[in-house]
Design an enzyme around this catalytic site. Structure first.
Site, PDB file in Angstrom:
ATOM      1  CD1 TRP A 101      -2.258  -2.204   1.574  1.00 14.21           C
ATOM      2  CD2 TRP A 101      -3.058  -1.014  -0.138  1.00 14.21           C
ATOM      3  NE1 TRP A 101      -3.305  -2.900   1.024  1.00 14.21           N
ATOM      4  CE2 TRP A 101      -3.817  -2.193  -0.026  1.00 14.21           C
ATOM      5  CE3 TRP A 101      -3.369  -0.117  -1.156  1.00 14.21           C
ATOM      6  CZ2 TRP A 101      -4.874  -2.498  -0.891  1.00 14.21           C
ATOM      7  CZ3 TRP A 101      -4.420  -0.422  -2.017  1.00 14.21           C
ATOM      8  CH2 TRP A 101      -5.155  -1.591  -1.877  1.00 14.21           C
ATOM      9  CG  ASP A 175      -3.438   4.091   3.628  1.00 15.42           C
ATOM     10  OD1 ASP A 175      -4.518   3.915   4.220  1.00 15.42           O
ATOM     11  OD2 ASP A 175      -3.133   3.498   2.575  1.00 15.42           O
ATOM     12  CE  LYS A 199      -9.643  -2.464   2.917  1.00 12.91           C
ATOM     13  NZ  LYS A 199      -8.419  -1.749   2.695  1.00 12.91           N
TER      14      LYS A 199
HETATM   15  C1  LIG Z   1      -7.841  -1.270   1.275  1.00  8.71           C
HETATM   16  C2  LIG Z   1      -6.729  -0.308   1.389  1.00  8.71           C
HETATM   17  C3  LIG Z   1      -6.579   0.766   0.487  1.00  8.71           C
HETATM   18  C4  LIG Z   1      -7.420   0.918  -0.756  1.00  8.71           C
HETATM   19  O1  LIG Z   1      -8.661   1.347  -0.527  1.00  8.71           O
HETATM   20  P1  LIG Z   1      -9.695   1.540  -1.726  1.00  8.71           P
HETATM   21  O2  LIG Z   1     -10.910   1.930  -0.993  1.00  8.71           O
HETATM   22  O3  LIG Z   1      -9.796   0.243  -2.462  1.00  8.71           O
HETATM   23  O4  LIG Z   1      -9.164   2.617  -2.601  1.00  8.71           O
HETATM   24  C5  LIG Z   1      -5.551   1.650   0.689  1.00  8.71           C
HETATM   25  N1  LIG Z   1      -4.707   1.503   1.727  1.00  8.71           N
HETATM   26  C6  LIG Z   1      -4.815   0.496   2.602  1.00  8.71           C
HETATM   27  C7  LIG Z   1      -3.861   0.393   3.725  1.00  8.71           C
HETATM   28  C8  LIG Z   1      -5.834  -0.443   2.455  1.00  8.71           C
HETATM   29  O5  LIG Z   1      -5.949  -1.457   3.328  1.00  8.71           O
END
Ligand SMILES: *Cc1c(COP(=O)(O)O)cnc(C)c1O
Length: 363
Positions: A101, A175, A199
């Site tokens: 990521w 993030d 999530k």
């Molecule tokens: C799932 C995830 C993303 C991507 O998210 P989207 O909603 O698919 O754009 C980005 N960063 C992390 C750490 C993730 O777990």
């Protein structure tokens, strides 16, 4: 109704109580004669849902007054562009690479700014965290990006870096897509945190951005208005139509979390779940987790069978035992168990029992 345990990495399991409440309100929210999906986002009914969700999230995460909570769209991946569009001022930004990521964030940011790799653990296959004392931070970075929980590699920052102590005055961008609301956040170390909701806090479609107010108002001219944090903030996240149903669902989940005792209580549950699974994996002859124990993720536990020819049999048996979506990410292989807030300890106990039984029948 009893359901199988769902270990999906995202979109992920949601507490049955929350889904049941949403179902019961689907056709008529609180006597309004309308379902939430059918309401104007400017009407008093939806405004009350929005304000409650904002207030509950602020309380749950102890978000300080000088931070704005924005409800956006586009997911974590869109934020990889929206962050540099808003914060880079066309200059430099530092990235710490700890898995897929953060790598994606770096790649996307390169379109908008000079993205610099301050540290990377690629040489170890993303199984450790690069020691912060060794980070090569730029003196003139407009921000420093980390991914606080690498959903695919299963690597987590258990403490956010203190950039000031590392000699940097840049704001930290986090993030926290797969970590949000699983543990408290030390906001004194954060400039901006973003995450998709799917999530830990609801259905896909809602993206959270929590940003310190002094970082608003510096977007590049090319930044789309709907993605300019200042525009979004000035319009209470309603510059354009927000993802109303996803906000409502997130609000129900915030209420559910508060009833459980808030973030400290869920953190204690999350620690217990992760310990149960990792300690079994470490004690077994069949299963293996490669991540350094000091940075193993509480939320996403990738693991491998030492005999990979048994993968399909493991997954088929798991499904029969009521354990869903355990297949690992295609880039890593093996298995992955995601243990987000809505996964009860009983789910992890059932998983460990199944893993023990599977291991017993292999010898
Ligand atoms: C799932 C995830 C993303 C991507 O998210 P989207 O909603 O698919 O754009 C980005 N960063 C992390 C750490 C993730 O777990």
């Amino acid at each position: 109704m009893s359901r199988p345990f769902n270990f999906s990495a995202g979109p992920a399991t949601i507490a049955p109580e929350v889904l049941q409440q949403a179902a019961s309100e689907m056709l008529d929210w609180h006597g309004s004669g309308m379902g939430v999906m059918e309401m104007s986002h400017r009407g008093k009914e939806f405004i009350s849902i929005y304000e409650q969700a904002q207030a509950d999230l602020r309380e749950l995460l102890a978000v300080p007054k000088n931070f704005q909570i924005l409800f956006m769209q586009g997911g974590g991946l869109a934020e990889n562009a929206i962050v540099p569009l808003n914060l880079s001022r066309g200059g430099k930004a530092d990235f710490v690479l700890t898995g897929s990521w953060s790598q994606k964030s770096l790649k996307e940011a390169r379109k908008y700014c000079q993205a610099h790799v301050a540290a990377t653990d690629e040489a170890h296959g993303f199984t450790q965290l690069p020691a912060s004392a060794d980070w090569q931070l730029s003196a003139d970075a407009s921000y420093v990006h980390i991914c606080s929980n690498e959903t695919i590699h299963g690597v987590e920052f258990h403490e956010l870096p203190d950039l000031k102590a590392l000699g940097s005055s840049a704001p930290l961008v986090v993030d926290f897509s797969s970590q949000v609301a699983s543990r408290p956040v030390d906001w004194s170390r954060v400039g901006l945190a973003f995450g998709g909701a799917q999530k830990n806090i609801g259905p896909a479609g809602l993206t959270l951005v929590i940003v310190r107010e002094d970082l608003l108002g510096h977007a590049l001219p090319a930044c789309p208005s709907a993605f300019d944090y200042k525009t979004v903030a000035d319009n209470q996240s309603m510059f354009n139509t927000p993802p109303t149903f996803a906000i409502y669902m997130a609000g129900l989940i915030f209420q559910w979390l508060k009833k459980l005792g808030g973030v400290p209580a869920i953190e204690a549950r999350n620690i217990a779940k992760a310990e149960l699974l990792y300690s079994y994996i470490d004690s077994s002859q069949l299963y293996l987790n490669k991540v350094d124990p000091v940075c193993r993720s509480r939320m996403n536990v990738p693991f491998f069978l030492r005999d990979e020819s048994r993968n399909e049999a493991f997954l088929a048996g798991a499904k029969t035992a009521g354990l869903l979506q355990l297949k690992g990410h295609k880039s890593v292989g093996g298995m992955r168990a995601s243990l987000y807030n809505a996964m009860p300890i009983e789910g992890v106990q059932t998983l460990v029992s199944y893993m023990q039984e599977f291991e017993r029948t292999q010898s």
